[in-house]
Design a protein around this motif. Structure first.
Motif, short mmCIF file in Angstrom:
data_model
loop_
_atom_site.label_atom_id
_atom_site.label_comp_id
_atom_site.label_asym_id
_atom_site.label_seq_id
_atom_site.Cartn_x
_atom_site.Cartn_y
_atom_site.Cartn_z
N THR A 52 0.84 -1.21 0.00
CA THR A 52 0.00 0.00 0.00
C THR A 52 0.87 1.26 0.00
N GLU A 53 0.45 2.27 -0.74
CA GLU A 53 1.10 3.58 -0.70
C GLU A 53 0.43 4.43 0.38
N VAL A 54 1.24 5.04 1.24
CA VAL A 54 0.70 5.88 2.31
C VAL A 54 1.38 7.24 2.30
N LYS A 55 0.66 8.23 2.80
CA LYS A 55 1.23 9.55 3.03
C LYS A 55 1.66 9.65 4.49
N ALA A 56 2.55 10.59 4.77
CA ALA A 56 2.95 10.81 6.16
C ALA A 56 1.73 11.24 6.97
N GLY A 57 1.45 10.53 8.04
CA GLY A 57 0.30 10.82 8.87
C GLY A 57 -0.87 9.88 8.66
N GLU A 58 -0.84 9.11 7.56
CA GLU A 58 -1.94 8.15 7.35
C GLU A 58 -1.70 6.91 8.21
N PRO A 59 -2.77 6.30 8.72
CA PRO A 59 -2.62 5.22 9.71
C PRO A 59 -2.09 3.92 9.09
N SER A 65 -8.22 -3.10 20.75
CA SER A 65 -9.19 -2.86 21.82
C SER A 65 -9.91 -1.53 21.69
N ASN A 66 -9.34 -0.60 20.89
CA ASN A 66 -9.98 0.71 20.70
C ASN A 66 -9.59 1.21 19.32
N GLU A 67 -10.46 1.03 18.35
CA GLU A 67 -10.11 1.35 16.96
C GLU A 67 -9.96 2.85 16.71
N LYS A 68 -10.31 3.68 17.68
CA LYS A 68 -10.12 5.13 17.53
C LYS A 68 -8.65 5.52 17.68
N ILE A 69 -7.85 4.68 18.34
CA ILE A 69 -6.43 4.99 18.54
C ILE A 69 -5.64 4.51 17.33
N LEU A 70 -5.21 5.46 16.51
CA LEU A 70 -4.52 5.16 15.26
C LEU A 70 -3.02 5.41 15.40
N PHE A 71 -2.24 4.66 14.62
CA PHE A 71 -0.79 4.78 14.64
C PHE A 71 -0.32 5.09 13.23
N PRO A 72 0.18 6.33 13.01
CA PRO A 72 0.44 6.79 11.65
C PRO A 72 1.83 6.46 11.13
N SER A 73 1.97 6.57 9.82
CA SER A 73 3.27 6.44 9.19
C SER A 73 4.05 7.75 9.36
N PRO A 74 5.33 7.68 9.72
CA PRO A 74 6.12 8.91 9.88
C PRO A 74 6.53 9.54 8.55
N VAL A 75 6.44 8.77 7.47
CA VAL A 75 6.85 9.25 6.14
C VAL A 75 5.87 8.75 5.10
N GLN A 101 8.47 14.01 0.04
CA GLN A 101 7.47 13.61 1.02
C GLN A 101 6.09 14.22 0.73
N LYS A 102 5.07 13.38 0.90
CA LYS A 102 3.68 13.82 0.77
C LYS A 102 3.01 13.66 2.15
N TYR A 103 2.22 14.65 2.52
CA TYR A 103 1.61 14.65 3.85
C TYR A 103 0.08 14.60 3.74
N ALA A 104 -0.52 13.80 4.60
CA ALA A 104 -1.98 13.84 4.73
C ALA A 104 -2.37 15.19 5.33
N ASP A 105 -3.41 15.80 4.82
CA ASP A 105 -3.83 17.13 5.29
C ASP A 105 -4.98 16.97 6.29
N PHE A 106 -4.70 17.27 7.55
CA PHE A 106 -5.73 17.20 8.59
C PHE A 106 -6.35 18.56 8.88
N GLY A 107 -5.87 19.59 8.19
CA GLY A 107 -6.45 20.92 8.35
C GLY A 107 -5.89 21.68 9.54
N ALA A 108 -5.51 22.93 9.30
CA ALA A 108 -5.04 23.77 10.39
C ALA A 108 -6.21 24.12 11.30
N LYS A 109 -5.94 24.22 12.60
CA LYS A 109 -7.00 24.43 13.59
C LYS A 109 -6.70 25.66 14.44
#
Length: 451
Positions: A52-59, A65-75, A101-109
């Protein structure tokens, strides 16, 4: 109101090879690895399969035990391999990094406009939640249980550890944004500890209670600071965050990008040019270690983390998820003839029996990994208490853990400690018992049986 913390019990282990305060960019690692074992107690459920191809920040995976807790790719890159061990246990996700590097965009807050629930949801969705750990049990925080306080220790006292005053410099904006966000997750206070004689960037933070800490190791351990300021009782939870992880959280909120960049200290007596390097979480250790060169390449131990609590990763290993240093010291595979029965001048010891390190408190030593003895039953010496600054009986607690006595573990203060708090007692133990492993197994049993 701030409160100074002064620790008297402990032991400073001064070693040769402290990192010089200059920073270089590490050689770009071709492969990065995220190891589920870095997240104690987490059983991974694969999201990104091999190829699979992933962006930095994609899980890459989530907690079973808790599918809300995600572990992302650093790159960004391709999942080159999912390494499995016995019973198909997942040992590592290896990512073949893109050059650009390509980054997943989670939006500035705008943190000031966010509620506590919105902050929590955003940190979970972006993969930043694993940076928040909890006491008791020293595991990733349960997002469904609010903490009574949050603690951040900016005072590192472990041997050859990174100097937070140096590596946090210039990142005040990101840290402040992260602090503002975390403050919305608790009704209590955010406690920040810094060295009493240092010049820390954390000293200028708003919306925190600042504490000055002084004393020998383990004064910098966050468990010691919690015990002195706001002890944990049964049923209470405190959250803990590493200062460098605040930068990643803050940058995510400001830019919408998960940037896993980290400044680490490369240190140790086997390193020719110990200094700081800018790299990323999960990078190949060799991309940092061999930039500076090493002495006696065939007889070294490469440790991700500090020499007391770090992980032996070997030169072809990867930087741990929570580590801010790489230590390289000689491998202690030699036998010292009659080492127990002659004066010792080149080693550290809290005892004055045939040892003389107490005469030279500022001397730096070049120590190896030799345990200078063999495993045996616990010997009652009273030495543990001299380096253990808690109001806890360390030997009795270790024995309670060894025999799985849950009642005794509770009564002796198990809720207040983490394995790293027993690193010094393990270092001076004449019985060569694995204290950190014993405490870890005891905490796992309590988490399973008591929760």
């Amino acid at each position: 109101m701030s409160k100074d913390i002064r620790i008297r019990k402990g032991l400073d282990i001064k070693l040769v090879g402290e990192a010089e305060k200059k920073t270089s960019k590490a050689t770009r690692s071709n492969v990065y690895a995220i190891k589920p074992d870095d997240f104690h107690g987490i059983v991974p459920k694969v999201i990104a399969k091999q190829g699979t191809e992933v962006k930095a920040g994609e899980p890459l995976f989530h907690s079973k035990s808790n599918e809300k807790i995600l572990f992302p790719s650093p790159v960004s890159g391709e999942i080159a391999e999912i390494v499995r061990g016995a019973k198909r246990k997942i040992l590592a996700f290896k990512i073949l990094s893109d050059k650009e590097q390509k980054y997943a965009d989670f939006g500035a807050k705008d943190v000031s406009a966010m509620s506590g629930d919105e902050v929590k949801t955003h940190l979970l969705a972006s993969g930043c939640w694993p940076f928040i750990k909890q006491r008791p049990y020293d595991v990733i925080a349960n997002p469904d249980v609010a903490p009574k306080a949050i603690f951040i220790s900016g005072y590192a006292t472990a041997p050859l550890s990174a100097d937070y005053d140096y590596i946090l410099e210039g990142k005040e904006q990101e840290i402040q944004v992260a602090i503002d966000a975390l403050g919305k997750l608790t009704d209590g206070q955010v406690h920040v500890s810094i060295g009493k004689n240092g010049n820390s960037p954390l000293a200028k933070l708003n919306n925190v209670v600042l504490h000055n800490v002084s004393g020998p190791h383990p004064a910098g351990n966050v468990s010691v600071q919690i015990a002195k300021l706001d002890p944990i009782n049964k049923g209470e939870v405190v959250w803990v965050v590493n200062p460098q992880d605040l930068i990643i959280i803050g940058e995510l909120l400001l830019t919408g990008k998960f940037n896993a960049e980290r400044n680490i200290a490369l240190a140790g007596s086997s390193v020719k040019n110990p200094q700081y390097y800018t790299t990323k979480i999960g990078a190949q250790v060799s991309s940092v270690v061999y930039d500076s060169g090493v002495y006696d390449e065939g007889n070294i131990r490469v440790i991700s983390g500090d020499v007391l609590t770090g992980e032996n990763v070997k030169p072809d290993g990867y930087l741990g998820y929570y580590h801010s240093s790489i230590s390289v010291i000689p491998e202690g595979d030699d036998y010292e003839f009659f080492g127990w029965n002659k004066p010792i001048f080149n080693k550290i010891s809290p005892s004055r029996a045939l040892t003389f390190s107490w005469l030279f408190p500022n001397k730096k030593y070049s120590l190896n990994t030799n345990t200078n003895g063999e495993h045996r039953a616990f010997v009652v010496t009273g030495n543990y208490e001299s380096v253990f600054p808690f109001d806890i009986y360390p030997l009795q607690l270790l024995k309670a853990c060894a025999v799985n006595d849950l009642d005794a573990m509770e009564q002796l203060g198990m809720y207040e400690v983490a394995p790293e708090d027993f690193a010094l007692t393990e270092f001076i133990c004449v019985s060569k018992q694995p204290h950190q492993q014993i405490i870890r197994e005891g905490l796992d049993l309590m988490l399973k049986e008591i929760g």
